[in-house]
Design a protein around this motif. Structure first.
Motif, PDB file in Angstrom:
ATOM      1  N   GLU A 120      -7.897  -2.941   3.494  1.00 24.99           N
ATOM      2  CA  GLU A 120      -8.234  -4.189   2.810  1.00 24.99           C
ATOM      3  C   GLU A 120      -9.211  -3.963   1.662  1.00 24.99           C
ATOM      4  O   GLU A 120      -9.128  -4.642   0.634  1.00 24.99           O
ATOM      5  CB  GLU A 120      -8.814  -5.183   3.820  1.00 24.99           C
ATOM      6  CG  GLU A 120      -7.848  -5.591   4.910  1.00 24.99           C
ATOM      7  CD  GLU A 120      -6.533  -6.120   4.345  1.00 24.99           C
ATOM      8  OE1 GLU A 120      -6.562  -7.044   3.497  1.00 24.99           O
ATOM      9  OE2 GLU A 120      -5.473  -5.593   4.739  1.00 24.99           O
ATOM     10  N   LYS A 177      -7.757  -2.978  -1.764  1.00 24.28           N
ATOM     11  CA  LYS A 177      -7.080  -4.027  -2.545  1.00 24.28           C
ATOM     12  C   LYS A 177      -7.950  -4.517  -3.696  1.00 24.28           C
ATOM     13  O   LYS A 177      -7.450  -5.116  -4.643  1.00 24.28           O
ATOM     14  CB  LYS A 177      -6.730  -5.210  -1.643  1.00 24.28           C
ATOM     15  CG  LYS A 177      -5.662  -4.927  -0.613  1.00 24.28           C
ATOM     16  CD  LYS A 177      -5.394  -6.162   0.229  1.00 24.28           C
ATOM     17  CE  LYS A 177      -4.337  -5.914   1.290  1.00 24.28           C
ATOM     18  NZ  LYS A 177      -4.095  -7.117   2.124  1.00 24.28           N
ATOM     19  N   GLU A 235       2.225  -7.207   6.159  1.00 22.69           N
ATOM     20  CA  GLU A 235       1.409  -7.791   5.102  1.00 22.69           C
ATOM     21  C   GLU A 235       2.144  -8.974   4.460  1.00 22.69           C
ATOM     22  O   GLU A 235       3.324  -8.892   4.107  1.00 22.69           O
ATOM     23  CB  GLU A 235       1.087  -6.750   4.029  1.00 22.69           C
ATOM     24  CG  GLU A 235       0.175  -7.289   2.944  1.00 22.69           C
ATOM     25  CD  GLU A 235      -0.251  -6.207   1.979  1.00 22.69           C
ATOM     26  OE1 GLU A 235      -0.443  -6.510   0.796  1.00 22.69           O
ATOM     27  OE2 GLU A 235      -0.379  -5.057   2.419  1.00 22.69           O
ATOM     28  N   TRP A 243       0.351  -3.252  10.814  1.00 20.87           N
ATOM     29  CA  TRP A 243      -0.497  -4.064   9.935  1.00 20.87           C
ATOM     30  C   TRP A 243       0.026  -4.021   8.494  1.00 20.87           C
ATOM     31  O   TRP A 243       0.102  -5.044   7.805  1.00 20.87           O
ATOM     32  CB  TRP A 243      -1.939  -3.553   9.987  1.00 20.87           C
ATOM     33  CG  TRP A 243      -2.878  -4.226   9.031  1.00 20.87           C
ATOM     34  CD1 TRP A 243      -3.205  -3.820   7.766  1.00 20.87           C
ATOM     35  CD2 TRP A 243      -3.619  -5.440   9.253  1.00 20.87           C
ATOM     36  NE1 TRP A 243      -4.094  -4.682   7.187  1.00 20.87           N
ATOM     37  CE2 TRP A 243      -4.366  -5.688   8.084  1.00 20.87           C
ATOM     38  CE3 TRP A 243      -3.715  -6.323  10.320  1.00 20.87           C
ATOM     39  CZ2 TRP A 243      -5.213  -6.798   7.948  1.00 20.87           C
ATOM     40  CZ3 TRP A 243      -4.558  -7.424  10.197  1.00 20.87           C
ATOM     41  CH2 TRP A 243      -5.295  -7.658   9.035  1.00 20.87           C
ATOM     42  N   ASP A 302     -11.479 -12.517   4.009  1.00 21.17           N
ATOM     43  CA  ASP A 302     -11.249 -11.221   4.649  1.00 21.17           C
ATOM     44  C   ASP A 302     -12.239 -10.985   5.795  1.00 21.17           C
ATOM     45  O   ASP A 302     -11.873 -10.446   6.844  1.00 21.17           O
ATOM     46  CB  ASP A 302     -11.375 -10.095   3.610  1.00 21.17           C
ATOM     47  CG  ASP A 302     -10.172 -10.030   2.689  1.00 21.17           C
ATOM     48  OD1 ASP A 302      -9.131 -10.610   3.041  1.00 21.17           O
ATOM     49  OD2 ASP A 302     -10.283  -9.401   1.617  1.00 21.17           O
ATOM     50  N   HIS A 320       0.815  -1.210   0.000  1.00 19.18           N
ATOM     51  CA  HIS A 320       0.000   0.000   0.000  1.00 19.18           C
ATOM     52  C   HIS A 320       0.844   1.254   0.000  1.00 19.18           C
ATOM     53  O   HIS A 320       0.574   2.201   0.707  1.00 19.18           O
ATOM     54  CB  HIS A 320      -0.955  -0.020   1.189  1.00 19.18           C
ATOM     55  CG  HIS A 320      -1.990  -1.084   1.066  1.00 19.18           C
ATOM     56  ND1 HIS A 320      -3.154  -0.899   0.363  1.00 19.18           N
ATOM     57  CD2 HIS A 320      -2.010  -2.358   1.525  1.00 19.18           C
ATOM     58  CE1 HIS A 320      -3.874  -2.005   0.415  1.00 19.18           C
ATOM     59  NE2 HIS A 320      -3.200  -2.902   1.107  1.00 19.18           N
ATOM     60  N   LYS A 370      -7.357  -7.111  -6.417  1.00 19.38           N
ATOM     61  CA  LYS A 370      -7.697  -8.454  -5.953  1.00 19.38           C
ATOM     62  C   LYS A 370      -9.074  -8.825  -6.508  1.00 19.38           C
ATOM     63  O   LYS A 370     -10.014  -8.025  -6.412  1.00 19.38           O
ATOM     64  CB  LYS A 370      -7.710  -8.454  -4.420  1.00 19.38           C
ATOM     65  CG  LYS A 370      -7.828  -9.779  -3.739  1.00 19.38           C
ATOM     66  CD  LYS A 370      -7.723  -9.535  -2.229  1.00 19.38           C
ATOM     67  CE  LYS A 370      -7.839 -10.812  -1.437  1.00 19.38           C
ATOM     68  NZ  LYS A 370      -7.712 -10.544   0.027  1.00 19.38           N
ATOM     69  N   ARG A 403     -11.104 -12.973   8.768  1.00 21.24           N
ATOM     70  CA  ARG A 403      -9.953 -12.337   9.404  1.00 21.24           C
ATOM     71  C   ARG A 403     -10.399 -11.194  10.313  1.00 21.24           C
ATOM     72  O   ARG A 403      -9.916 -11.038  11.431  1.00 21.24           O
ATOM     73  CB  ARG A 403      -8.983 -11.820   8.333  1.00 21.24           C
ATOM     74  CG  ARG A 403      -8.034 -12.887   7.807  1.00 21.24           C
ATOM     75  CD  ARG A 403      -7.484 -12.537   6.421  1.00 21.24           C
ATOM     76  NE  ARG A 403      -6.867 -11.237   6.351  1.00 21.24           N
ATOM     77  CZ  ARG A 403      -5.582 -10.963   6.661  1.00 21.24           C
ATOM     78  NH1 ARG A 403      -4.814 -11.932   7.112  1.00 21.24           N
ATOM     79  NH2 ARG A 403      -5.109  -9.755   6.524  1.00 21.24           N
TER      80      ARG A 403
END
Length: 578
Positions: free
Chosen positions: A212, A215, A177, A173, A232, A7, A222, A235
Motif C-alpha cells: 500500500e 502506491k 485489489e 490481497w 488506508d 502491482h 496515489k 483499513r
C-alpha cells in the motif's frame, strides 16, 4: 472477475517484451511442468526415506501433539498435562497434525506435515510471482533452494507452514485489489495467520504495508492526502484489530515477562521492547556481533555444508544482479520494499523476542523468498532457459544429497536413544542433562568442529536436545523439556509437577555439573522456574545424559546417587538411587 493487479513489476533497464496474458497457456507454463515435478520430488524425497528428520524442535512438537491426542484417555498423561484453552498463536501444527495423527501413525503424520510445508511454500512462491507478473516463469523455482532453511531445519513447524500461507495470502490481497472482498478475505487470513504464528502475522502486515505504501510513489502515484492516508489506516486497523486484541489480552503480558526474565531485566514495562532494540543496535557496534550476523545470512540456505550454502546464496543473488545488468530483470517495487523492511528487522529485532528465539533469521528467510517471488527474469532463448533449469535441478539435487547423507547419520543417534529408553520404566520421570560447557558441547566452536554436522542445528544449538521428547511418546514417561510455556503453547503441566518443567528455557538440558554443584548455576539457571533440577534425587527416577561421548572423553564423573543403566554413543542412562 476482479481487475488485474496494479502491482505488476517494473523493469530494471530496458523492457524486453510483455508478459503472457494471465489466463493463457504459455510455452513457459509447459516448460515449467517437468522441472517443477522434479523439484517437488526432490523436496519430498528425504521425508520418504528417513523416519525421524533431524529438525531441532520437531520431536518436541510431535510429543506435544501426542499428549494432546491422548491425555484424556491415558491416566499418566492426564495426571501430568492439561490442554490450555487460551487462544494463543503458534497453533498451526496442532490444527493440521491432530486430524492427521488421528488416522495415521504419528511419525508418518509428522513427515506428511513437513512435506506439506515444503510443497505449499513452493505453491505460495509461484502464486505470488504469477500474480505480480502475469505469467509462469522458471525463475521463481529458485525458491526450492530456500525451502530447507534454518527455520525448517530448526523444526519451527508452525512458522514453516505459515510462510506458505503468508505468500498465498499476499497473492490474494494483490489479486483482489479493487474488489469489495479484498478486506474481508484479508481479515480472515490475518486471523488465520495469528493462530499460525505471531511472527507470520506481523510479516504479513509488513508486506501489506509495503504494497500500500508504494502506491504513493512512482508514476501514477496515489495523492498523499489526509483522506487517502486515513482510509488506508482504517483499513489496516480493521484488518488487524481482532488478532492484535487477542494477542494483547492472552499472551502479550506473559511473553513480555518472559523476555524480561530471559535477559535478566528488572524492568518489565512496555519500555522493555525499546530497550531490547537499543541493546541489539548497540551490539551491532561490536565486531564479534557482525561475525554472527554474517553467519546468519546463510539462514535461507542452511543445509549442513557452509561452502555449498554460501555458493547457493551467491548464485541466486548473482543471478538477480546479472539479470539487472543485462536488462532482463523486472522487479516488483512493493516486494523489494518489503524485502528491505525484513532485512532491517533482521539486524534490529532482538533475540529472544516475546519469548521466541531465532526471531531475526526468520525475517531474512522471508526476504529471500520475496526476492525470487518478487522478481522476474527473461531468458534470451529457449536454450538459455533450459541451461538454467538443468543448473537449478543439478544444484538442488546436490543439496538434497548432502541433506540426506546427514539425515541418515542422525538415525544412528535416534537408535542410540531408543536403546537407552528401553531401560526406562513407563510412568517414570526423566531428568535431561548434557555434558555442558566443560566438555565443549554448549554452543562452542569446539562442538561445531568435532561433532558431525547433523548434531549442530542452527550452529548454535545441538539438534539432539529435543530428541528425548520421544520418551514421552514411546515410554509414557515425563521429561521436563516438553513445550508447555503458558504464553505460547496449547499444553500446560498440571500444578503438582510445575516445579519440574521448564517454562522459559524450554528444551535446554541442564549442565550435568549442576546436579552436584548448583552453586555453579549462571543467571539463566537461576531464573524461575528453570531450577527444575533442584532436589532432583527426589523428583526424578532417571537421568538421561546427552553427548556422553564428550562426557567420557573429558573424564567427567556421574553425580553422586546414580547407577549406570546404559552407556551409548551419545546417550547414557543413569538410574537414581532412592
Amino acid at each position: 472477475m476482479s481487475q488485474a493487479p496494479r502491482h505488476e513489476g517494473v523493469w530494471i533497464g530496458a523492457r524486453v517484451g510483455a508478459g503472457a496474458p494471465s489466463g493463457s497457456l504459455s510455452t513457459q507454463s509447459l516448460a515449467m511442468a517437468l522441472p517443477l515435478a522434479i523439484i517437488l520430488v526432490l523436496l519430498v524425497l528425504p521425508l520418504l526415506l528417513v523416519d525421524m528428520p533431524p529438525m531441532l524442535d520437531y520431536p518436541n512438537h510431535l510429543a506435544r501433539v501426542d499428549v494432546l491426542l491422548h491425555f484424556r484417555s491415558d491416566p499418566f498423561l492426564a495426571e501430568h498435562y492439561t490442554a490450555s484453552l487460551t487462544p494463543v498463536p503458534n497453533l498451526l501444527m496442532e490444527a493440521v497434525m491432530l486430524p492427521l495423527a488421528s488416522v495415521l501413525p504419528l511419525y508418518v503424520a509428522g513427515r506428511l506435515y513437513v512435506a506439506l510445508a515444503a510443497v505449499l511454500t513452493m505453491v505460495g512462491v509461484l502464486m505470488l510471482h504469477r500474480t505480480l507478473f502475469g505469467r509462469w516463469s522458471l525463475w521463481p523455482l529458485c525458491g526450492a533452494l530456500f525451502v530447507y532453511n534454518a527455520t525448517l531445519i530448526g523444526g519451527f513447524m508452525s512458522f514453516s507452514l505459515g510462510i506458505a500461507f503468508l505468500l498465498i495470502g499476499l497473492s490474494l490481497w494483490l489479486r483482489l485489489e479493487g474488489n469489495r472482498w479484498q478486506l474481508p478475505v484479508a481479515a480472515v487470513f490475518a486471523l488465520f495467520l495469528y493462530f499460525s504464528h505471531a511472527i507470520v502475522l506481523g510479516s504479513y502486515a509488513l508486506c501489506l504495508f509495503a504494497v500500500e505504501a508504494t502506491k504513493y510513489v512512482g508514476p501514477g502515484r496515489k495523492p498523499i492526502t489526509v483522506g487517502n492516508v486515513g482510509r488506508d489506516a482504517l483499513r489496516f486497523a480493521a484488518l488487524l484489530a481482532l488478532p492484535v486484541l487477542l494477542f494483547a489480552v492472552t499472551v502479550g503480558t506473559q511473553l513480555l515477562h518472559s523476555d524480561a526474565a530471559a535477559v535478566g531485566a528488572q524492568d518489565q514495562s512496555p519500555l522493555l521492547l525499546l530497550k531490547q532494540i537499543y541493546w541489539r543496535l548497540k551490539k551491532l557496534t561490536e565486531l564479534k556481533q557482525w561475525g554472527y550476523r554474517i553467519n546468519d545470512m546463510l539462514a535461507p540456505v542452511l543445509n549442513y555444508n557452509t561452502l555449498l550454502d554460501a555458493v547457493t546464496l551467491l548464485l541466486v543473488v548473482g543471478g538477480v544482479a546479472v539479470a539487472a545488468l543485462t536488462r532482463r530483470l523486472r522487479a516488483s517495487r512493493a516486494m523489494l520494499v518489503a524485502a528491505v523492511l525484513f532485512a532491517v528487522c533482521f539486524f534490529v529485532v532482538p533475540d529472544p523476542f516475546f519469548g521466541t528465539y531465532f526471531v531475526s533469521i526468520r525475517f531474512w528467510i522471508l526476504a529471500a523468498f520475496l526476492l525470487v517471488a518478487g522478481t522476474d527474469i527473461r531468458f534470451g532463448s529457449p536454450r538459455a532457459a533450459a541451461v538454467f533449469a538443468v543448473g537449478l535441478l543439478g544444484l538442488l539435487t546436490l543439496r538434497t544429497g548432502v541433506l540426506l547423507s546427514n539425515w541418515y547419520g542422525y538415525q544412528d543417534d535416534v537408535a542410540d536413544l531408543r536403546r537407552a529408553e528401553e531401560r526406562i520404566e513407563p510412568g517414570s520421570h526423566v531428568l535431561l542433562v548434557w555434558a555442558g560447557e566443560q566438555a565443549g558441547c554448549c554452543n562452542t566452536k569446539e562442538f561445531v568442529q568435532t561433532q558431525p554436522p547433523w548434531r549442530s542445528a542452527l550452529v548454535a544449538l545441538p539438534s539432539l536436545i529435543h530428541l528425548p521428547s520421544l520418551i514421552t511418546i514411546e515410554r509414557r514417561a515425563f521429561v521436563p523439556t516438553l513445550f508447555s510455556h503458558p504464553g505460547k503453547q496449547p499444553l500446560t503441566v498440571t500444578q503438582p509437577f510445575r516445579d519440574r518443567c521448564m517454562a522459559i528455557y524450554e528444551g535446554v538440558p541442564v549442565d550435568v555439573r549442576l546436579l552436584d554443584h548448583p552453586e555453579l548455576a549462571t543467571q539463566r539457571d537461576h531464573v524461575e522456574p528453570c531450577a527444575h533440577y533442584l532436589g532432583w534425587r527426589d523428583k526424578y527416577d532417571y537421568v538421561l545424559l546427552m553427548f556422553s561421548n564428550t562426557f567420557h572423553q573429558f573424564g567427567l564423573k556421574p553425580p553422586a546417587g546414580v547407577e549406570e543403566r546404559y552407556r551409548g554413543t551419545v546417550f547414557d542412562l543413569w538410574k537414581v538411587k532412592k
